[in-house]
Design a protein around this motif. Structure first.
Motif, PDB file in Angstrom:
ATOM      1  N   ALA A 145       0.831  -1.207   0.000  1.00 31.08           N
ATOM      2  CA  ALA A 145       0.000   0.000   0.000  1.00 31.08           C
ATOM      3  C   ALA A 145       0.865   1.255   0.000  1.00 31.08           C
ATOM      4  CB  ALA A 145      -0.936  -0.010   1.203  1.00 31.08           C
ATOM      5  N   SER A 146       1.942   1.248   0.788  1.00 36.15           N
ATOM      6  CA  SER A 146       2.798   2.438   0.867  1.00 36.15           C
ATOM      7  C   SER A 146       3.528   2.702  -0.445  1.00 36.15           C
ATOM      8  CB  SER A 146       3.805   2.304   2.009  1.00 36.15           C
ATOM      9  OG  SER A 146       4.814   1.365   1.691  1.00 36.15           O
ATOM     10  N   LEU A 147       3.735   1.652  -1.247  1.00 32.36           N
ATOM     11  CA  LEU A 147       4.412   1.798  -2.536  1.00 32.36           C
ATOM     12  C   LEU A 147       3.422   1.848  -3.700  1.00 32.36           C
ATOM     13  CD1 LEU A 147       7.369  -0.664  -1.884  1.00 32.36           C
ATOM     14  CD2 LEU A 147       7.497   1.835  -2.011  1.00 32.36           C
ATOM     15  N   ASN A 148       2.125   1.908  -3.365  1.00 32.58           N
ATOM     16  CA  ASN A 148       1.057   1.991  -4.362  1.00 32.58           C
ATOM     17  C   ASN A 148       1.095   0.823  -5.349  1.00 32.58           C
ATOM     18  OD1 ASN A 148      -1.260   3.197  -5.385  1.00 32.58           O
ATOM     19  ND2 ASN A 148      -0.117   4.377  -6.896  1.00 32.58           N
ATOM     20  N   ILE A 149       1.327  -0.361  -4.825  1.00 32.51           N
ATOM     21  CA  ILE A 149       1.315  -1.568  -5.655  1.00 32.51           C
ATOM     22  C   ILE A 149      -0.093  -2.148  -5.585  1.00 32.51           C
ATOM     23  CG2 ILE A 149       2.230  -3.894  -5.963  1.00 32.51           C
ATOM     24  CD1 ILE A 149       4.818  -2.884  -4.592  1.00 32.51           C
ATOM     25  N   THR A 150      -0.759  -2.171  -6.720  1.00 34.65           N
ATOM     26  CA  THR A 150      -2.139  -2.658  -6.747  1.00 34.65           C
ATOM     27  C   THR A 150      -2.304  -3.928  -7.569  1.00 34.65           C
ATOM     28  OG1 THR A 150      -2.633  -1.219  -8.618  1.00 34.65           O
ATOM     29  CG2 THR A 150      -3.089  -0.348  -6.410  1.00 34.65           C
ATOM     30  N   ALA A 151      -1.279  -4.287  -8.334  1.00 36.30           N
ATOM     31  CA  ALA A 151      -1.346  -5.499  -9.154  1.00 36.30           C
ATOM     32  C   ALA A 151       0.045  -6.092  -9.277  1.00 36.30           C
ATOM     33  CB  ALA A 151      -1.898  -5.177 -10.537  1.00 36.30           C
TER      34      ALA A 151
END
Length: 95
Positions: free
Chosen positions: A80-86
């Motif tokens: 979440a902190s690195l904006n990894i969504t996939a």
């Protein structure tokens, strides 16, 4: 480091940029010295952390909703902190 998981700095999700050093050392196993200038959120550092986290996720069972750690997971928090969504490295099916 994540206690019990990685005491040798191999996951590389804590890399930092040290002025005068060409590589990005893992903060968890790097000794500090007087006069060191360390950058923890430069674009280079964030990019490297993101790729390293994505590589970890590529070999991880990402069925988070059914996991007992859902909502209390260091890997979820990191993602979440690195904006990894996939997962950009999906596991290939062996034919």
């Amino acid at each position: 480091h994540w206690k019990g998981i990685n005491e040798i700095g191999a996951c590389r999700v804590c890399v930092v940029e040290v002025e005068g050093c060409s590589n990005l050392p893992a903060a968890c196993v790097t000794n500090v010295a007087d006069g060191m200038v360390i950058h923890t959120s430069s674009p280079r550092v964030v990019s490297a952390r993101r790729v390293n986290a994505q590589l970890i996720l590529s070999r991880h069972n990402c069925h988070c909703p059914s996991c007992v750690r859902n909502g209390n997971c260091a890997l979820q928090t990191l993602s979440a902190s690195l904006n990894i969504t996939a997962n950009p490295f999906p596991e290939k099916q062996i034919k």
